[in-house]
Design a protein around this motif. Structure first.
Motif, PDB file in Angstrom:
ATOM      1  N   ARG A  14       0.818  -1.212   0.000  1.00 50.75           N
ATOM      2  CA  ARG A  14       0.000   0.000   0.000  1.00 50.75           C
ATOM      3  C   ARG A  14       0.852   1.262   0.000  1.00 50.75           C
ATOM      4  NH1 ARG A  14      -3.391  -0.095   5.080  1.00 50.75           N
ATOM      5  NH2 ARG A  14      -4.125   1.858   4.177  1.00 50.75           N
ATOM      6  N   GLU A  20       0.893  11.260  -2.232  1.00 50.48           N
ATOM      7  CA  GLU A  20      -0.122  10.238  -1.969  1.00 50.48           C
ATOM      8  C   GLU A  20      -0.097   9.791  -0.513  1.00 50.48           C
ATOM      9  OE1 GLU A  20      -0.460   7.056  -4.760  1.00 50.48           O
ATOM     10  OE2 GLU A  20       0.164   8.313  -6.435  1.00 50.48           O
ATOM     11  N   VAL A  21       1.103   9.711   0.057  1.00 45.60           N
ATOM     12  CA  VAL A  21       1.208   9.382   1.480  1.00 45.60           C
ATOM     13  C   VAL A  21       0.653  10.525   2.318  1.00 45.60           C
ATOM     14  CG1 VAL A  21       2.799   8.932   3.380  1.00 45.60           C
ATOM     15  CG2 VAL A  21       3.162   7.843   1.157  1.00 45.60           C
ATOM     16  N   THR A  23      -1.574  12.867   1.517  1.00 47.17           N
ATOM     17  CA  THR A  23      -3.030  12.990   1.418  1.00 47.17           C
ATOM     18  C   THR A  23      -3.741  11.815   2.067  1.00 47.17           C
ATOM     19  OG1 THR A  23      -2.917  12.053  -0.816  1.00 47.17           O
ATOM     20  CG2 THR A  23      -3.009  14.465  -0.627  1.00 47.17           C
ATOM     21  N   ALA A  24      -3.019  10.710   2.298  1.00 42.03           N
ATOM     22  CA  ALA A  24      -3.593   9.610   3.068  1.00 42.03           C
ATOM     23  C   ALA A  24      -3.609   9.939   4.558  1.00 42.03           C
ATOM     24  CB  ALA A  24      -2.821   8.322   2.820  1.00 42.03           C
ATOM     25  N   ASP A 221       5.929   7.028   6.914  1.00 44.42           N
ATOM     26  CA  ASP A 221       4.776   7.791   6.439  1.00 44.42           C
ATOM     27  C   ASP A 221       4.873   9.251   6.891  1.00 44.42           C
ATOM     28  OD1 ASP A 221       3.569   5.555   5.225  1.00 44.42           O
ATOM     29  OD2 ASP A 221       2.721   4.932   7.145  1.00 44.42           O
TER      30      ASP A 221
END
Length: 274
Positions: A14, A20-21, A23-24, A221
């Motif tokens: 994932r 992308e990390v 916004t996660a 992250d």
């Protein structure tokens, strides 16, 4: 609603780098807000030489889960404090380490130790841990309170102040105000204060980095958020350096502290009211 830090890094299948990390972890508008807060913090640090962690913790804590806010400040303060040490000169830094060795060692040890408790403290308690010290320390400095410790009590004072500063550093990412109050109380000359602060902030920020790598608060992250915030921190400091000689330092410092105290009170409110 605040965003929660992941309990552990996401699985390799994932995991994806960059935006992308981020916004996660949080909505895009929170990312923009975090950049703006960090830019402001950098301007203030460049202009008056302090308050970057306080501003970042107070600001980021308004929208982010406290552990994520602490993760976000780590790399910007490591880099900014490293620059402060280099500007003061390595020779001066070595002298400061020798003179204030007891205080520095206790601060660094307590940052490492207290950082490990960050992941087990409830969110509401964390808001109080962040908000109460910010509010009290800003109020003390705005009131102009000055405590003088006689020479005979200074070794004991270094132990107590170092313990308090390091504990706050590990939990809330800020040990600057207590350090300033301690240095004033032991009557450190003004020029010497700048050097000593740079050393304590620099070494302490490295301990904060190591402590939260161990605690898991800074992981593969959350490091993306912290890394992103390096850029506005440095740009803000550059702008702050340019402002330094153009503004009335005392008035600007008081306004900054007043704003921080309001932000601290808001964190206390969130801790009490949920």
């Amino acid at each position: 609603m605040t965003q929660r830090i992941p309990d552990a890094p996401v699985s390799a299948s994932r995991y994806c780098p960059g935006m992308e990390v981020l916004t996660a972890l949080m909505p895009l508008e929170y990312i923009v807000f975090a950049v703006a807060v960090t830019l402001l913090a950098g301007v203030v640090k460049g202009a008056v030489g302090f308050a970057m962690p306080l501003i970042m913790i107070s600001g980021l804590g308004m929208v982010l889960e406290p552990r994520l806010a602490v993760a976000g400040i780590i790399l910007p303060i490591v880099l900014s404090n490293g620059l402060q040490v280099l500007r003061s000169g390595l020779g001066n830094a070595r002298d400061a380490i020798r003179e204030y060795a007891v205080y520095i060692v206790i601060v660094c040890v307590m940052i490492l130790v207290s950082a490990q408790f960050l992941t087990v403290i409830p969110t509401e308690v964390m808001f109080l841990v962040l908000g109460i010290p910010v509010t009290l320390l800003c109020a003390i400095q705005l009131a102009g309170l000055r405590i003088i410790i006689p020479p005979g009590g200074r070794r004991a004072a270094s132990l107590v102040a170092g313990f308090l500063s390091g504990t706050l550093g590990g939990l809330a990412g800020t040990w600057g105000p207590t350090t300033v109050l301690y240095l004033v109380a032991v009557e450190t000359p003004k020029a010497r204060q700048i050097v000593v602060q740079g050393v304590i902030y620099g070494l302490g920020s490295v301990m904060l980095l190591l402590g939260h790598l161990q605690s898991g608060v800074l992981n593969r992250d959350t490091v993306w958020l912290s890394g992103l915030l390096i850029v506005p921190a440095i740009l803000g400091m550059w702008a702050g350096f340019r402002l330094h000689d153009r503004i009335e330092q005392k008035a600007f410092r008081k306004v900054t502290l007043a704003v921080l105290m309001i932000a601290g009170l808001n964190l206390v409110r969130r801790g009490l009211m949920g």
